[in-house]
Structures are given as C-alpha cells and as structure tokens.
Design a protein around this motif. Structure first.
Motif, PDB file in Angstrom:
ATOM      1  N   MET A 181       0.806  -1.227   0.000  1.00  0.00           N
ATOM      2  CA  MET A 181       0.000   0.000   0.000  1.00  0.00           C
ATOM      3  C   MET A 181       0.839   1.277   0.000  1.00  0.00           C
ATOM      4  O   MET A 181       0.497   2.252   0.641  1.00  0.00           O
ATOM      5  CB  MET A 181      -0.985   0.000   1.180  1.00  0.00           C
ATOM      6  N   LYS A 182       1.947   1.256  -0.738  1.00  0.00           N
ATOM      7  CA  LYS A 182       2.799   2.442  -0.841  1.00  0.00           C
ATOM      8  C   LYS A 182       2.885   2.969  -2.271  1.00  0.00           C
ATOM      9  O   LYS A 182       3.769   3.742  -2.609  1.00  0.00           O
ATOM     10  CB  LYS A 182       4.201   2.128  -0.309  1.00  0.00           C
ATOM     11  N   GLY A 183       1.957   2.520  -3.107  1.00  0.00           N
ATOM     12  CA  GLY A 183       1.927   3.004  -4.487  1.00  0.00           C
ATOM     13  C   GLY A 183       2.321   1.936  -5.488  1.00  0.00           C
ATOM     14  O   GLY A 183       3.011   0.976  -5.159  1.00  0.00           O
ATOM     15  N   TYR A 184       1.860   2.116  -6.718  1.00  0.00           N
ATOM     16  CA  TYR A 184       2.219   1.194  -7.796  1.00  0.00           C
ATOM     17  C   TYR A 184       3.695   1.338  -8.163  1.00  0.00           C
ATOM     18  O   TYR A 184       4.311   2.381  -7.925  1.00  0.00           O
ATOM     19  CB  TYR A 184       1.389   1.502  -9.043  1.00  0.00           C
ATOM     20  N   ASP A 185       4.234   0.304  -8.761  1.00  0.00           N
ATOM     21  CA  ASP A 185       5.577   0.365  -9.332  1.00  0.00           C
ATOM     22  C   ASP A 185       5.438   1.053 -10.690  1.00  0.00           C
ATOM     23  O   ASP A 185       5.140   0.402 -11.696  1.00  0.00           O
ATOM     24  CB  ASP A 185       6.156  -1.050  -9.481  1.00  0.00           C
ATOM     25  N   MET A 186       5.647   2.351 -10.725  1.00  0.00           N
ATOM     26  CA  MET A 186       5.438   3.126 -11.942  1.00  0.00           C
ATOM     27  C   MET A 186       6.471   2.804 -13.010  1.00  0.00           C
ATOM     28  O   MET A 186       6.181   2.870 -14.216  1.00  0.00           O
ATOM     29  CB  MET A 186       5.435   4.617 -11.618  1.00  0.00           C
ATOM     30  N   ASP A 187       7.682   2.435 -12.596  1.00  0.00           N
ATOM     31  CA  ASP A 187       8.696   2.036 -13.576  1.00  0.00           C
ATOM     32  C   ASP A 187       8.275   0.751 -14.281  1.00  0.00           C
ATOM     33  O   ASP A 187       8.449   0.609 -15.498  1.00  0.00           O
ATOM     34  CB  ASP A 187      10.049   1.829 -12.892  1.00  0.00           C
ATOM     35  N   LEU A 188       7.724  -0.178 -13.517  1.00  0.00           N
ATOM     36  CA  LEU A 188       7.223  -1.423 -14.099  1.00  0.00           C
ATOM     37  C   LEU A 188       6.088  -1.133 -15.071  1.00  0.00           C
ATOM     38  O   LEU A 188       6.060  -1.664 -16.193  1.00  0.00           O
ATOM     39  CB  LEU A 188       6.748  -2.363 -12.997  1.00  0.00           C
ATOM     40  N   ALA A 189       5.150  -0.292 -14.655  1.00  0.00           N
ATOM     41  CA  ALA A 189       4.015   0.057 -15.519  1.00  0.00           C
ATOM     42  C   ALA A 189       4.493   0.691 -16.820  1.00  0.00           C
ATOM     43  O   ALA A 189       3.990   0.376 -17.906  1.00  0.00           O
ATOM     44  CB  ALA A 189       3.069   1.000 -14.783  1.00  0.00           C
TER      45      ALA A 189
END
Length: 253
Positions: A181-189
C-alpha cells in the motif's frame, strides 16, 4: 469509447476472502459473496476474483463458487485460478463471467490462450503475469504458483508473444508491492506500457485513490487494480469493503 477501469481484486483461499503481503501471510477478511454484494452497491467498474489455491494444489476451478459469484455480480467479472483447459474456460464464461484469467497454464502453453480465444473470444482471455524486481542488474523476473516458481520466460519476450497471439488483456502484478500500500511500481508500468499494445491492467501497491489517479493520469486508458485499498481502511488496516463513489471517481479517470 475506451476508458480506464478501477478494479477491486479479490483473492480466494479456502473459500474465504483473504489479503496477502508479498504473496505471503494470507489474512482472512470476509466472505467473497458478501464482498460482491457490497461492490454491487458501490457500482464498481469491474471485478477480478483469483482463487490462489487452485493452481498451487492442482485443482480445477470451483464452478459452484464461480456460479454463485456470477449470479450476484452486477458488474463485469473476471475469474482466474486452476484454468488449464478450453472446456473449463468455456464453462466459466457460460456461468456468467466475462473474462477468464490464466497464469501458469498460459506461460506453459501459449497455444492454450489461442484455443480458448477461438471458443470464448480473444477479448475474454486475460493473462496474469506476476513479477518480482531483480536485486542485481535490474529488470524483472516472472514467477508462477503464487510467486514460488521462477519462470524461464523473459518479460519482454513474453509480452511480445502475447501481443502476437492476440490475447484480450494482460494483468501485471508486482509481488514486491503486493499488500504494501505504498503506491504502484510506476517504472514497471512504464516498461510494460512501452512493450505492449494490448489492454493493460496494473496490480500491486495501491494504498490511496491518489495512487490510482497517478497511474491513470500517466498512462491514460489502463486498468488500475487493487486489493488492500478496497478491503482495508485506515492506518490500522481495519477490514472494510470500500470503493469510491461516482463523484469521487470523476477526477480519477
């Protein structure tokens, strides 16, 4: 017109609704049918239900549970867990699910996705890819069977093959971010979005509606899936099935 979707993801273990952290320590949070009834009232965009016992224990899908869930659902419903044959997928769709999700069975035999698509429609075939960040050298490894078995597939190669055979959607699930619950992995996305042309859903890490907004704002038409965000409330993670109302959702899309 296509638009983003905000998708609760429910995990079923021993016929109960659970939530995990990094794919471990499953915590019982309620009854799946009751959760579906509440999500009906919340008018959710779509619902994903994954039976995390089926593939691990080499069990067939629980068709009785799927039927009961589909009868209650008043939203598009995707089911995954234990699907290894075309006939199982056909039956799941006939019971009322809109989509069938595969993971290890698909990675072991991509032709299964093609054959299922020929029977139920390619748009109804979803492939769930569980990934973990490499500690050395960067990049991501793919795992199956609840994160216990490392796949030989390279992420880039798998995405390319899934694009080629034309599955309906891929779900990228971050094992590292699961339940944190600390945010999506935006690099992965971003990595996946750059690789694929298919409809894409990102799962793992959302802890607030701001996290959902950040994902959708950057990647536009995308599925933003979450588990903990929609079953817990507050810093003490009290169990409370929740979902933003229509007015709360407007700024997110």
């Amino acid at each position: 017109m296509l638009r983003s979707r905000i998708i609760p993801c429910l995990l079923v273990h021993n016929k109960g609704l659970v939530k995990t952290v990094n794919f471990k320590d499953a915590k019982y949070v309620g009854d799946p049918i009751n959760a579906v009834k509440i999500f009906n009232e919340k008018e959710v965009d779509e619902l994903m239900v994954l039976d995390i016992d089926a593939s691990k224990e080499k069990k067939a899908p629980n068709f009785e549970m799927i039927k009961n869930l589909a009868v209650e659902c008043r939203m598009p419903f995707c089911y995954g867990g234990g699907v290894t044959t075309v006939e199982q997928a056909r039956k799941i769709i006939s019971l009322g699910a809109e989509k069938v999700a595969l993971s290890s069975a698909a990675l072991n035999n991509l032709d299964l996705c093609v054959k299922i698509g020929e029977v139920v429609g390619a748009q109804s075939v979803v492939v769930v890819i569980d990934v973990k960040k490499r500690k050395l050298f960067g990049g991501y490894d793919i795992y199956t069977i609840n994160g216990t078995k490392k796949s030989k597939w390279k992420l880039k190669d798998l995405i390319k093959e899934l694009d080629n055979i034309g599955v309906g959607e891929i779900v990228i699930n971050s094992i590292d971010n699961d339940g944190v619950m600390k945010g999506y992995d935006m690099d992965l996305a971003e990595t996946i979005r750059d690789l694929c042309k298919m409809p894409l859903t990102i799962l793992g890490g959302a802890g607030s509606l701001e996290d959902v907004k950040k994902l959708i704002s950057k990647f536009k038409v995308i599925g933003a899936a979450a588990g903990s965000l929609f079953v817990f409330k507050g810093k003490y993670r009290a169990v409370l099935i929740n979902y933003p109302n229509r007015e709360e959702r407007k700024p997110l899309y």
